[in-house]
Each structure stands twice: as C-alpha cells, then as structure tokens.
Write a protein that holds these residues in place. Sequence first.
Motif, PDB file in Angstrom:
ATOM      1  N   ARG A 187      44.801  42.332  35.166  1.00  0.00           N
ATOM      2  CA  ARG A 187      43.492  41.684  34.980  1.00  0.00           C
ATOM      3  C   ARG A 187      43.580  40.260  35.515  1.00  0.00           C
ATOM      4  O   ARG A 187      44.356  39.445  35.018  1.00  0.00           O
ATOM      5  N   SER A 233      37.876  36.773  37.912  1.00  0.00           N
ATOM      6  CA  SER A 233      36.887  37.225  38.880  1.00  0.00           C
ATOM      7  C   SER A 233      36.031  36.056  39.330  1.00  0.00           C
ATOM      8  O   SER A 233      35.620  35.232  38.501  1.00  0.00           O
ATOM      9  N   SER A 287      28.264  43.760  42.126  1.00  0.00           N
ATOM     10  CA  SER A 287      29.725  43.629  42.173  1.00  0.00           C
ATOM     11  C   SER A 287      30.313  43.583  40.774  1.00  0.00           C
ATOM     12  O   SER A 287      31.423  44.074  40.542  1.00  0.00           O
ATOM     13  N   ARG A 288      29.574  43.009  39.821  1.00  0.00           N
ATOM     14  CA  ARG A 288      30.067  42.984  38.440  1.00  0.00           C
ATOM     15  C   ARG A 288      30.050  44.380  37.818  1.00  0.00           C
ATOM     16  O   ARG A 288      30.808  44.651  36.880  1.00  0.00           O
ATOM     17  N   HIS A 338      31.078  47.062  39.299  1.00  0.00           N
ATOM     18  CA  HIS A 338      32.387  47.644  39.607  1.00  0.00           C
ATOM     19  C   HIS A 338      33.447  47.139  38.636  1.00  0.00           C
ATOM     20  O   HIS A 338      34.301  47.908  38.181  1.00  0.00           O
ATOM     21  N   GLU A 339      33.408  45.860  38.320  1.00  0.00           N
ATOM     22  CA  GLU A 339      34.395  45.308  37.398  1.00  0.00           C
ATOM     23  C   GLU A 339      34.222  45.882  35.997  1.00  0.00           C
ATOM     24  O   GLU A 339      35.208  46.114  35.286  1.00  0.00           O
ATOM     25  N   THR A 387      37.678  46.437  45.325  1.00  0.00           N
ATOM     26  CA  THR A 387      36.701  45.500  44.766  1.00  0.00           C
ATOM     27  C   THR A 387      37.099  44.053  45.005  1.00  0.00           C
ATOM     28  O   THR A 387      36.266  43.148  44.854  1.00  0.00           O
ATOM     29  N   THR A 388      38.358  43.799  45.344  1.00  0.00           N
ATOM     30  CA  THR A 388      38.807  42.430  45.605  1.00  0.00           C
ATOM     31  C   THR A 388      38.714  42.066  47.081  1.00  0.00           C
ATOM     32  O   THR A 388      38.997  40.913  47.435  1.00  0.00           O
TER      33      THR A 388
END
Length: 658
Positions: free
Chosen positions: A3, A6, A258-259, A261-262, A317-318
């Motif tokens: 983790r 972000s 995008s959030r 996906h997190e 995602t990064t």
Amino acid sequence: MTRILSPGAARYGSIILLLATAGLFAGQHTFGPLHGRHYLEVNKDCGPDLAIAFSRHLSFVRCMSEVEQQKAWFTFGGALMVLLLGVALMPLLPYRLLRRAGPLRPAEQTIAVRAADAARRAGLHRSPTVYIGGWRLREPFTVRVLAGTRIIVPPGLRRLPPDQIDAVLAHEMAHIRAGDVTLVWLTRGLWWALIPALAVPQFLIFVLPIVREPRVLIEAPFAILTVIFGHPYFLNYVLRSLLLLTLAAVIASSVLRSREHEADLAAAAGGTEAGLLELLHGQPARPGRWWQAVRRLTAIHPCARRRLAALHDPHSTTELRVIDAAAVGILVAMAIPVLQMSMPLRVETMIWTNTAHLTGLVAGTALALAWGLALWRAALGAELTGRPIRLRATTLALTCATSVGMLAHVAGEPTLSRNWSDTTPQLICTSLAVGGAAALSGILARAWARHRTGPPSRAAWPAIALINIMVFAGALWLGTDAASMITIKGLAGLGQFLTMTGYDELCTAGVVTLWLLAARWSWRRPTRRGVLGATTVVLVPTVTALAVRWLVLTTPTTPDWVLYRDFLAAMSTGAVLLVIAIATRRPGGLLPAMALAPAGTLLVSAAIWLRYLPIWPDVWMAARICLIGPLAMLAPAFLLAALLATVTERRSASSPGR
C-alpha cells in the motif's frame, strides 16, 4: 501489493486550489466596480508617471499600501466566500442525489451486519448506515450528510450471493477510508459556490446600473442587451468561466474513476476479490452505444473491462497517463496567474509576503503532490513489472498543458501583462521550468526505484514529497526570475539570470541535496577503476575551464564581470558533464553527471579562491561567495539538462531494468 500513497487525493487538491483561486479572481473583480475609481485616483497621486513610479518603487508601494490592503480584503474575501459556501454545500448537495435515488429504506439486518464487518476490516471507527434505494437505482454510492455517512445500494443487491454483497460493501468502505467521500463532495460544493461568486462582478458592472436606472431598460431594452452581451469583456469573462467550470467537472470525474480502481484493489486485498470478479464479469464490458460512450466522460465509474484489467494487473493503475499529466498541468497553470495577480504590493521580500515566492511555493506544492508523487509511484511499479514508464510523453504533455493553462486562465488575459511581448517570456520560462522539474523528478524516481532493496515504508513518502516540493517550487521560482530578467533586459537578461539568480542560497541547498542523492544512487559500490574514470572525467573539463579563463578570457573589464567570468568558468565545468550525459541520449546517464558536475564546479571555485587569496579583504566571506555562486548557477542547468535528456532519450533507455 504494497500500500503506497496515492496522488489521486492531491489531484483533487489541485481542483480545489483552482476553484479557490478563481474565488480570488472574483473577489478582485468585485473590488473594481465598488472602489476601482478611488484606487485609480490614489495610483495617479502616488505615481502620475509609470516610469517615475518604478524609479521610486519603494515609496510608490508605501503610498499604495492602504488601497492595496483594501483590495486584498476583497480578493481573499472572494476565496473565503467560495470556501465557506462550498463547505456549507458539502453536506447539503447529497440530499438532491438521495431524492433521485428514490424512496430509501433501511437495509435488512443481515446486510447491516455485513456492512459492520466490512467497516471493521477497512479500519473505520464507525460503521455507516446502509439504505436500499428505489427501483431505478443501478449503482451503489456513498454520501456524507448532516446525519452521518450513508451507503445507498440498489434493490438488486439483496439477490446477490453473499460474497458479492461483501465485495460491494468493501468497495464503498474503501472509498470512505481513503477520504473520497469528503473530497468528492467538497469539490462539488466549491464548484457550485464558484458560480455565484463569478456572477457577482458581472452583476455589479452590467446589471446594477440598470437596477439604479430601470427606465433605461424600458426605453431601449434591445440596445442594452446588445451592449451587455456584445461587450468583449463580458464574452471573454463568460467563456473563460465556462471553460474553468467544465474542465473542473470533467477532470474531477476522471480523478474519481481512477480512485474507483484503488477502491477495487483495497476491497480485493480485504478478501473479497473472488466476489468482486464475479460481480464485474456479470456487467457489460464497455458502452454499447455512442451516446453511452459520450456519457463516460462525466461518469464516476470505469467500465467493467477496465476494472477487471486493473484487478488482474494491479500495477497498471500506477502507470503514467498523458491525460493525467495534461490535467495536472492545466489545473495548476490556470491558478498561477490568478495567484500572482491577487497578492497586494509589498515592500518586503520574505517568502510569505513576496508574490513570486508564495505563488511558486503554492503551485510547486500542488505539482509535487499531484504529479511528483505519481512519478515516483509509477517508477516503483515499473521496477516491479519491468514495464517502462512513459516519462517522455507525460513530460511533454505536462509542459504543453502548462502553457495552455496559463493562456486559458480565468483572469481574462494571456498572463500577467496586457502586452503579449511581455507575457511570452513568462509563458515559455514557466512551462520549461515545470517540464524540467517533472523530468528531473522522474529521473530521480527511476534511480530510487532501481536501488530499492525492499518495499518502501510509509515514512518514506513524506521525504519523497519534500524532495518533489523542493524541485517543483524551486523550478517555478527560477522560471519566474528568468522571465522577469528577459522581460526587462531582453536576451541580455538571460545572462544576468545565470550569473545572479536571486535565490543563491536556496539554489545551492537544492543542488547539494540533488548532488548527494545522485551520488548515493549512482555509486553504491564504487570500484577502483570507476573512481579513476570519474576522477579523469572531472579533471579534464576542470583544467580546460581554468585554462580558458586565465589564458583566453583576459580582456580587462569591471571587477563585477571578472567575478562573473570566474563563476561562469566554474559552472561550465559541470555544464560540460551534463552535455556529455545528454549526448548519450540516456536519462539514466544524467544521474552520474549530476553527481560529478558539482565536484568539478567546486574544484574550479577552489582554484579561483586560492588565486585571489592574497587580495581578498575577507577570506571566509570570499570562500562563501565562491562556494554559493557557481553551485547556484547549476540549478537551472540541472533542470534544462533533465528536460533535454528526457525528451531525446532512446526508447530502450526508458526500461527500468536497463
């Protein structure tokens, strides 16, 4: 997957910064119709001639201090009004969404128990209340109202298997844990609060005179409407305001996607991956109609295909995206001119009161958190997967987007000046400075990721944030300083900027920090052959620079220019090493050059200090000058070298494993 911090929350912060700075602009333009005449009268009394006013700048600023203070109250009052109204709307706007969700009723006890378990696994202190929405509701969502946090789920949730119910609840708990609920509704509250704030100046300019003289509207209504809607200022103001509000809404939706996906990854890490995969496989993979695809621009959830791809490959995602770089560049760049215009005139040059300093610090911090952290996060993911990061494409996108943002900002002029020839240097210098900072941060991020021996701790990310703030804020300071020099003296001002940046101590501290980082990440296990080669590489340009300075550049000149020649000779040693690194067309080769360049510069500086040792009136002060001056000149060289090395890199060089 470890983790890590972000940058999504920081991108929301960039949107909030832009909306708040637009409030600054609205407040400033509210001051004009109310007190603009008095302001111009005081300005005329303090300095009837602009040239005379600048020749006695300090007295002019003191004379204008009272009206400038009054203008500052209006300016920052506009931002405060937008912030307070946005915060007030934050718990009220969700009620509109709750009404659209249909009649709400509390969820069954079994779902409430599962929600409590999901909240406990997510680390929440209090479990939100779950409600069942109306039959038209298709997607769950979470809101925070005056009564607390509520999760609204569609009626079909009750027919899902238990593991899929747990996946839905875990996903919503992840949003709450990450602070997305607060950020989303604060952004929407500021968006709605900004509309009346932007309308107030137009009301005072065009509508208030008609209210005072209503007979004019009765006698010539069409003429009045033609004057208002055909006025260039009105059209320009409205178009730029609409552009700002549209960009803020579209980019906010993109950040929220995008959030998502997190939140999926956090839910999967909590043990609900199987149920989440089954749930997504049962949804349409992508929009079926063209109008559905258009609606995806403002949708808050990605399509099922993208969410499944992110779950199967979490590190995707990064990865850096060009659209994200452009969004960050436009958002922050649109705030820069408004911040600069909003600060009152002051005599002081402290960092908290100087316009350029404060603007660079605020905008640099926003860029560091919104994009700098994304670079380091992407570099870490690229090192783990072996996929290259798109440093060149995203750096170019960020640079170009900075120019676009400064041209399209809400203040109504290209940049700070009405004269295009005066604004061009600032536009170019600021964009290049931001691009150089992004390239330099990316090069450092690659080196850090390659030399990691294990997963980074959460304590490492504050240090990474500070490094990025130093790079981006320092770059904006240097860009503004260079633009000012060029605007005043033309291209000759560029030479003066290189020899006297105005930030000598800060630039020296930054160069030394980058020097230490580059040395640590370039030679962790130096060999005898490597040390000998590095020494040779440093000594050759050092001896050459000294020979040129003392054998060729011997023309008599003023004492100041003698010292500037010495500084240029010292800086040229480091610049030659940077040019060699650029010629290899590998950004990875720039890091060893950054470790060697200050060493060569210090060798030349030491030789200069020793040569003039008998005539220095204060030896230690001279040592300080010879140390700080040449090293400070390397700061813009580092930024420019990083940008050129990144833009001209070979594709194979971008692989993290090379």
